[in-house]
Design a protein around this motif. Structure first.
Motif, PDB file in Angstrom:
ATOM      1  N   HIS A 188       2.426   8.097   2.145  1.00  0.00           N
ATOM      2  CA  HIS A 188       2.120   9.240   1.275  1.00  0.00           C
ATOM      3  C   HIS A 188       3.300  10.209   1.181  1.00  0.00           C
ATOM      4  O   HIS A 188       3.245  11.172   0.431  1.00  0.00           O
ATOM      5  CB  HIS A 188       0.915  10.021   1.814  1.00  0.00           C
ATOM      6  CG  HIS A 188      -0.415   9.377   1.524  1.00  0.00           C
ATOM      7  ND1 HIS A 188      -0.884   8.294   2.211  1.00  0.00           N
ATOM      8  CD2 HIS A 188      -1.370   9.677   0.609  1.00  0.00           C
ATOM      9  CE1 HIS A 188      -2.076   7.967   1.734  1.00  0.00           C
ATOM     10  NE2 HIS A 188      -2.387   8.782   0.762  1.00  0.00           N
ATOM     11  N   HIS A 205       0.847  -1.203   0.000  1.00  0.00           N
ATOM     12  CA  HIS A 205       0.000   0.000   0.000  1.00  0.00           C
ATOM     13  C   HIS A 205       0.880   1.251   0.000  1.00  0.00           C
ATOM     14  O   HIS A 205       1.321   1.702   1.052  1.00  0.00           O
ATOM     15  CB  HIS A 205      -0.924  -0.041   1.232  1.00  0.00           C
ATOM     16  CG  HIS A 205      -2.072   0.916   1.170  1.00  0.00           C
ATOM     17  ND1 HIS A 205      -3.245   0.732   1.878  1.00  0.00           N
ATOM     18  CD2 HIS A 205      -2.235   2.089   0.503  1.00  0.00           C
ATOM     19  CE1 HIS A 205      -4.067   1.724   1.639  1.00  0.00           C
ATOM     20  NE2 HIS A 205      -3.482   2.576   0.817  1.00  0.00           N
ATOM     21  N   ASP A 240       0.613   2.451   3.596  1.00  0.00           N
ATOM     22  CA  ASP A 240      -0.209   3.584   3.140  1.00  0.00           C
ATOM     23  C   ASP A 240       0.645   4.853   3.094  1.00  0.00           C
ATOM     24  O   ASP A 240       0.172   5.943   3.406  1.00  0.00           O
ATOM     25  CB  ASP A 240      -1.417   3.781   4.067  1.00  0.00           C
ATOM     26  CG  ASP A 240      -2.610   4.423   3.359  1.00  0.00           C
ATOM     27  OD1 ASP A 240      -2.458   4.782   2.175  1.00  0.00           O
ATOM     28  OD2 ASP A 240      -3.672   4.561   3.993  1.00  0.00           O
ATOM     29  N   GLU A 292      -6.127   1.861  -5.525  1.00  0.00           N
ATOM     30  CA  GLU A 292      -7.067   2.063  -4.406  1.00  0.00           C
ATOM     31  C   GLU A 292      -8.268   2.849  -4.911  1.00  0.00           C
ATOM     32  O   GLU A 292      -8.140   4.006  -5.300  1.00  0.00           O
ATOM     33  CB  GLU A 292      -6.382   2.820  -3.253  1.00  0.00           C
ATOM     34  CG  GLU A 292      -7.278   2.958  -2.028  1.00  0.00           C
ATOM     35  CD  GLU A 292      -6.556   3.497  -0.792  1.00  0.00           C
ATOM     36  OE1 GLU A 292      -5.512   4.155  -0.945  1.00  0.00           O
ATOM     37  OE2 GLU A 292      -7.074   3.276   0.326  1.00  0.00           O
ATOM     38  N   HIS A 339       1.547   5.248  -2.005  1.00  0.00           N
ATOM     39  CA  HIS A 339       1.021   6.300  -2.899  1.00  0.00           C
ATOM     40  C   HIS A 339       2.171   7.098  -3.524  1.00  0.00           C
ATOM     41  O   HIS A 339       3.229   7.235  -2.931  1.00  0.00           O
ATOM     42  CB  HIS A 339       0.100   7.239  -2.122  1.00  0.00           C
ATOM     43  CG  HIS A 339      -1.165   6.577  -1.701  1.00  0.00           C
ATOM     44  ND1 HIS A 339      -2.270   6.511  -2.511  1.00  0.00           N
ATOM     45  CD2 HIS A 339      -1.490   5.903  -0.569  1.00  0.00           C
ATOM     46  CE1 HIS A 339      -3.235   5.849  -1.882  1.00  0.00           C
ATOM     47  NE2 HIS A 339      -2.784   5.462  -0.704  1.00  0.00           N
ATOM     48  N   HIS A 383      -4.777   6.402  -5.692  1.00  0.00           N
ATOM     49  CA  HIS A 383      -6.230   6.539  -5.709  1.00  0.00           C
ATOM     50  C   HIS A 383      -6.731   6.627  -7.153  1.00  0.00           C
ATOM     51  O   HIS A 383      -6.346   7.537  -7.898  1.00  0.00           O
ATOM     52  CB  HIS A 383      -6.666   7.813  -4.973  1.00  0.00           C
ATOM     53  CG  HIS A 383      -6.300   7.805  -3.522  1.00  0.00           C
ATOM     54  ND1 HIS A 383      -6.984   7.047  -2.599  1.00  0.00           N
ATOM     55  CD2 HIS A 383      -5.336   8.441  -2.847  1.00  0.00           C
ATOM     56  CE1 HIS A 383      -6.438   7.247  -1.406  1.00  0.00           C
ATOM     57  NE2 HIS A 383      -5.438   8.086  -1.532  1.00  0.00           N
TER      58      HIS A 383
HETATM   59 ZN    ZN Z   1      -4.121   4.612   0.643  1.00  0.00          ZN
END
Ligand code: ZN
Ligand code: ZN
Length: 278
Positions: A245, A8, A243, A65, A10, A40
């Motif tokens: 970022h 996961h 996740d 995602e 980004h 996303h």
């Molecule tokens: Zn995410």
């Protein structure tokens, strides 16, 4: 050390601050065996990363995602191991992109009607390589000095229920799961402990959900353990990721969740089992 993965991540192709190239560097530095770029509603970052990788580099797992909405609320569904060339996937993402642009355009129009000078080009410039969203409208407003700050843009104009707010037109979980399956992939509920999504696992299993993300920086250890039990009960795979970022301490760093390679192996087994039974 046992083989680890991060499923996961980004990039600048959605709301991350690191380019796909920087993510690859970080993945190598952390000695991960495999990774997934899950931007996303876009696979642009995945495609860019794929072009940059050589034979002996870590394995890049197709990922994405999807933002989903329904009367029961918003949630995120991760897609894995799909065919990136699938027509079903390409047309769904293109439709999503058009819907996002239309929404951005409608917000600009409302702002103009309120006497605020801002153009859609300003918003596109703020978005750069990412898909247009409210943060870019807010940034454009701040750059134009129409508001004192980015946060004021939300409070005064484009936050939920504010005068220039236009609701999102996301796919429903059912549409997202069907699309992922058509593209030959697995549908995994992202961060179930965020926004009470875990209360909807049974409903989503009924729609064909394949897995749940058990390991995530927003989950406490006891919650991770409980989600693994839930996965077994519903015969789902469990996954995990940081996740990441690239912003402050909002989420983990690349590889910060201890996700074993066995997770990915189980996902692959499930995909081939599904393809075999089609
Ligand atoms: Zn995410
Ligand atoms: Zn998410």
């Amino acid at each position: 050390m046992a083989s680890r993965v991060d499923l996961h991540l980004h990039t600048t192709c959605s709301d991350g601050l690191k380019s796909p190239e920087d993510i690859i560097k970080e993945v190598k530095r952390k000695n991960l065996t495999a990774f997934a770029i899950t931007d996303h509603d876009s696979i642009k970052g995945f495609l860019e990363a794929r072009d940059l990788l050589g034979e002996n580099d870590p394995e890049l797992v197709p990922g994405l995602e999807l933002s989903c909405s329904s009367v029961n609320g918003d949630l995120h569904i991760l897609a894995y191991l799909f065919d990136p060339d699938s027509e079903a996937l390409k047309s769904a993402l293109e439709e999503f992109r058009i819907r996002r642009n239309q929404r951005g355009y409608s917000m600009v129009k409302r702002l103009n009607e309120m006497g605020i000078e801002i153009s859609y080009e300003d918003v596109l410039e703020a978005a750069g390589t990412a898909a247009v969203g409210r943060p870019h409208v807010a940034e454009a407003l701040a750059r134009r000095k129409a508001v004192p700050s980015y946060n004021d843009a939300f409070q005064k104009y484009i936050g939920d229920g504010r005068p220039a707010y236009v609701p999102k037109q996301n796919f429903t979980p059912r549409e997202a799961i069907n699309m992922i399956h058509k593209a030959g992939g697995l549908a995994v509920l992202a961060h179930p402990m965020v926004s009470y999504a875990h209360e909807r696992i049974e409903e989503l299993v009924g729609l064909g959900l394949d897995g749940i993300e058990a390991l995530h920086p927003d989950h406490k250890q006891a919650e991770c353990d409980r989600l693994k039990v839930t996965a077994r009960r519903f015969r789902l795979v469990w996954t995990g990721g940081s996740d990441y970022h690239g912003r402050g301490n909002r989420t983990g760093s690349v590889g910060s969740e201890k996700v074993p390679i066995d997770c990915l192996d189980e996902m692959k087994a499930r995909v081939s089992q599904k393809r075999g039974s089609d």
